[in-house]
Design an enzyme around this catalytic site. Sequence first.
Site, PDB file in Angstrom:
ATOM      1  N   TYR A  59      -1.909   7.316  -3.515  1.00  0.00           N
ATOM      2  CA  TYR A  59      -3.143   7.792  -2.887  1.00  0.00           C
ATOM      3  C   TYR A  59      -2.816   8.297  -1.488  1.00  0.00           C
ATOM      4  O   TYR A  59      -2.176   7.601  -0.695  1.00  0.00           O
ATOM      5  CB  TYR A  59      -4.199   6.690  -2.797  1.00  0.00           C
ATOM      6  N   GLN A  75     -13.043   6.938  -7.037  1.00  0.00           N
ATOM      7  CA  GLN A  75     -12.892   7.581  -8.348  1.00  0.00           C
ATOM      8  C   GLN A  75     -11.434   7.938  -8.641  1.00  0.00           C
ATOM      9  O   GLN A  75     -10.990   7.881  -9.793  1.00  0.00           O
ATOM     10  CB  GLN A  75     -13.773   8.834  -8.442  1.00  0.00           C
ATOM     11  N   ASN A 106      -9.696   4.706   2.814  1.00  0.00           N
ATOM     12  CA  ASN A 106     -10.835   4.122   3.515  1.00  0.00           C
ATOM     13  C   ASN A 106     -11.346   2.876   2.797  1.00  0.00           C
ATOM     14  O   ASN A 106     -10.725   2.382   1.858  1.00  0.00           O
ATOM     15  CB  ASN A 106     -11.944   5.167   3.688  1.00  0.00           C
ATOM     16  N   SER A 143      -4.259  -0.800  11.927  1.00  0.00           N
ATOM     17  CA  SER A 143      -2.898  -0.788  12.453  1.00  0.00           C
ATOM     18  C   SER A 143      -2.788  -1.704  13.671  1.00  0.00           C
ATOM     19  O   SER A 143      -3.747  -1.884  14.425  1.00  0.00           O
ATOM     20  CB  SER A 143      -2.498   0.640  12.835  1.00  0.00           C
ATOM     21  N   GLN A 163      -0.696   3.022  18.661  1.00  0.00           N
ATOM     22  CA  GLN A 163      -1.421   2.398  17.555  1.00  0.00           C
ATOM     23  C   GLN A 163      -2.919   2.416  17.779  1.00  0.00           C
ATOM     24  O   GLN A 163      -3.697   2.576  16.836  1.00  0.00           O
ATOM     25  CB  GLN A 163      -0.932   0.958  17.359  1.00  0.00           C
ATOM     26  N   HIS A 167      -5.045   5.257  16.243  1.00  0.00           N
ATOM     27  CA  HIS A 167      -5.304   5.360  14.808  1.00  0.00           C
ATOM     28  C   HIS A 167      -6.794   5.254  14.515  1.00  0.00           C
ATOM     29  O   HIS A 167      -7.366   6.072  13.802  1.00  0.00           O
ATOM     30  CB  HIS A 167      -4.548   4.280  14.041  1.00  0.00           C
ATOM     31  N   GLU A 219       2.071  -6.461  12.511  1.00  0.00           N
ATOM     32  CA  GLU A 219       2.590  -5.371  11.680  1.00  0.00           C
ATOM     33  C   GLU A 219       3.819  -4.755  12.350  1.00  0.00           C
ATOM     34  O   GLU A 219       4.872  -4.623  11.744  1.00  0.00           O
ATOM     35  CB  GLU A 219       1.494  -4.321  11.495  1.00  0.00           C
ATOM     36  N   HIS A 220       3.668  -4.367  13.614  1.00  0.00           N
ATOM     37  CA  HIS A 220       4.765  -3.791  14.396  1.00  0.00           C
ATOM     38  C   HIS A 220       5.045  -4.702  15.588  1.00  0.00           C
ATOM     39  O   HIS A 220       4.133  -5.024  16.349  1.00  0.00           O
ATOM     40  CB  HIS A 220       4.412  -2.405  14.930  1.00  0.00           C
ATOM     41  N   ASP A 275       7.420   5.083  12.509  1.00  0.00           N
ATOM     42  CA  ASP A 275       6.347   5.721  11.746  1.00  0.00           C
ATOM     43  C   ASP A 275       6.824   6.966  11.018  1.00  0.00           C
ATOM     44  O   ASP A 275       6.285   7.320   9.966  1.00  0.00           O
ATOM     45  CB  ASP A 275       5.189   6.112  12.677  1.00  0.00           C
ATOM     46  N   GLU A 320       5.710 -33.707 -22.859  1.00  0.00           N
ATOM     47  CA  GLU A 320       4.472 -32.953 -22.654  1.00  0.00           C
ATOM     48  C   GLU A 320       3.595 -32.923 -23.901  1.00  0.00           C
ATOM     49  O   GLU A 320       2.598 -32.192 -23.949  1.00  0.00           O
ATOM     50  CB  GLU A 320       4.809 -31.524 -22.212  1.00  0.00           C
ATOM     51  N   HIS A 341       7.196 -27.111 -29.696  1.00  0.00           N
ATOM     52  CA  HIS A 341       8.261 -26.731 -28.766  1.00  0.00           C
ATOM     53  C   HIS A 341       9.508 -27.563 -29.059  1.00  0.00           C
ATOM     54  O   HIS A 341      10.623 -27.033 -29.152  1.00  0.00           O
ATOM     55  CB  HIS A 341       7.828 -26.979 -27.316  1.00  0.00           C
TER      56      HIS A 341
END
Length: 441
Positions: free
Chosen positions: A136, A197, A220, A243, A265, A268, A333-334, A367, A421, A426
């Site tokens: 995506y 979709q 999003n 971010s 950052q 963003h 994250e960074h 990045d 068991e 088994h």
Amino acid sequence: MTAPTAIRRLNAADPDFAHHLDHLLSWESVSDDSVNQRVLDIIKAVRERGDAALVEFTQKFDGLEVASMADLILPRERLELALTRITAPQREALEKAAARVRSYHEKQKQDSWSYTEADGTVLGQKVTPLDRAGLYVPGGKASYPSSVLMNAIPAKVAGVTEVVMVVPTPRGEVNELVLAAACIAGVDRVFTIGGAQAVAALAYGTESVPQVDKVVGPGNIYVATAKRHVFGQVGIDMIAGPSEILVVCDGQTDPDWIAMDLFSQAEHDEDAQAILVSPDAEFLDKVAASIDKLLPTMDRATIIETSINGRGALIHVRDMAQAIEVANRIAPEHLELSVADPQAWLPQIRHAGAIFMGRHTSEALGDYCAGPNHVLPTSGTARFSSPLGVYDFQKRSSIIFCSEAGASELGKTASILARGESLSAHARSAEYRIKDEVKGN
């Protein structure tokens, strides 16, 4: 626009520091009920009506007049055309970045392995790439060709047979850099669809869109919510939050550099988070002054200001050891280690998506073109998650081959455990293969 004098100033010596830090870091990724229901309705429609639903939603949400699904398919020739439409420096930059990303990720590729025990039993692991991956890509003007490289190249290095990209073109806006990046990265098929979709189409398949094994890539809230709902039908990379950057600095780096690293950052989106931790209180003041000075010069100044004021912070700590403790608590994250000897502190870093070592290593390099993946765990999930990589597009199957002697010996152990068991089938299945022994009842 005013300078961001409202940026939080925290002190680790404050008795309430942990509480204030928790409040600063809190971020909820849960969709509200209305978003959740709309996404469920969209997924249901795509499952039931396939291409017809995709055409309808594209007309409705992207403002496009399309007659059929054929209008939403881009042939390989269109990607190659994009390469001719971008500038020579842009193409060179994309190709150089792609080469570095590919080189780095080739070192991650895992191979099958096995070993043979003394009695001839063979144990091992078979590594197999996914058949098909879905990528995506956000569309329109806010497009990220770098994300195409970071998501598609590891899949191709892993050996994924087919990478299918979905990218919306709202109001007909086509980003040539994104298409050029797809061409360079080896994307096999492209559909100009987006939103929940598109995720549903990748997860369940339609007459035109093939069903994939895993969906990766940012989007999003509708895309993130859809990924939550289709997980289990397909794999997903992660549910990414805003971010983040955490800079740990000893106070000796140019404060303008640090301010701009925080901006990198913050620009963003308004929910992005930029935090500086330092044992040097005077340096924190200098960075605050740099923020005030540089903010009016930024193209995305309003977004940066909202981010810095809303979720940013300057944190004063006792010493570098405490700075590392705070970094591990945040699990960013960074993480930039903007210090004299970053290698000395590296062993103490336990939680971070990516670690940028030294004063000259800006997060922005990661990045785009350093090589490691920029798809990273956010919102503290670096405590248990890793960057996207080749391993995300490979499956591992266990291999067990028992010799006659091995089956007999292992059968004794299996029999005892199975009967413990109360699973007699088994036990008897294992006991049938035990040599020269009375079989159980």
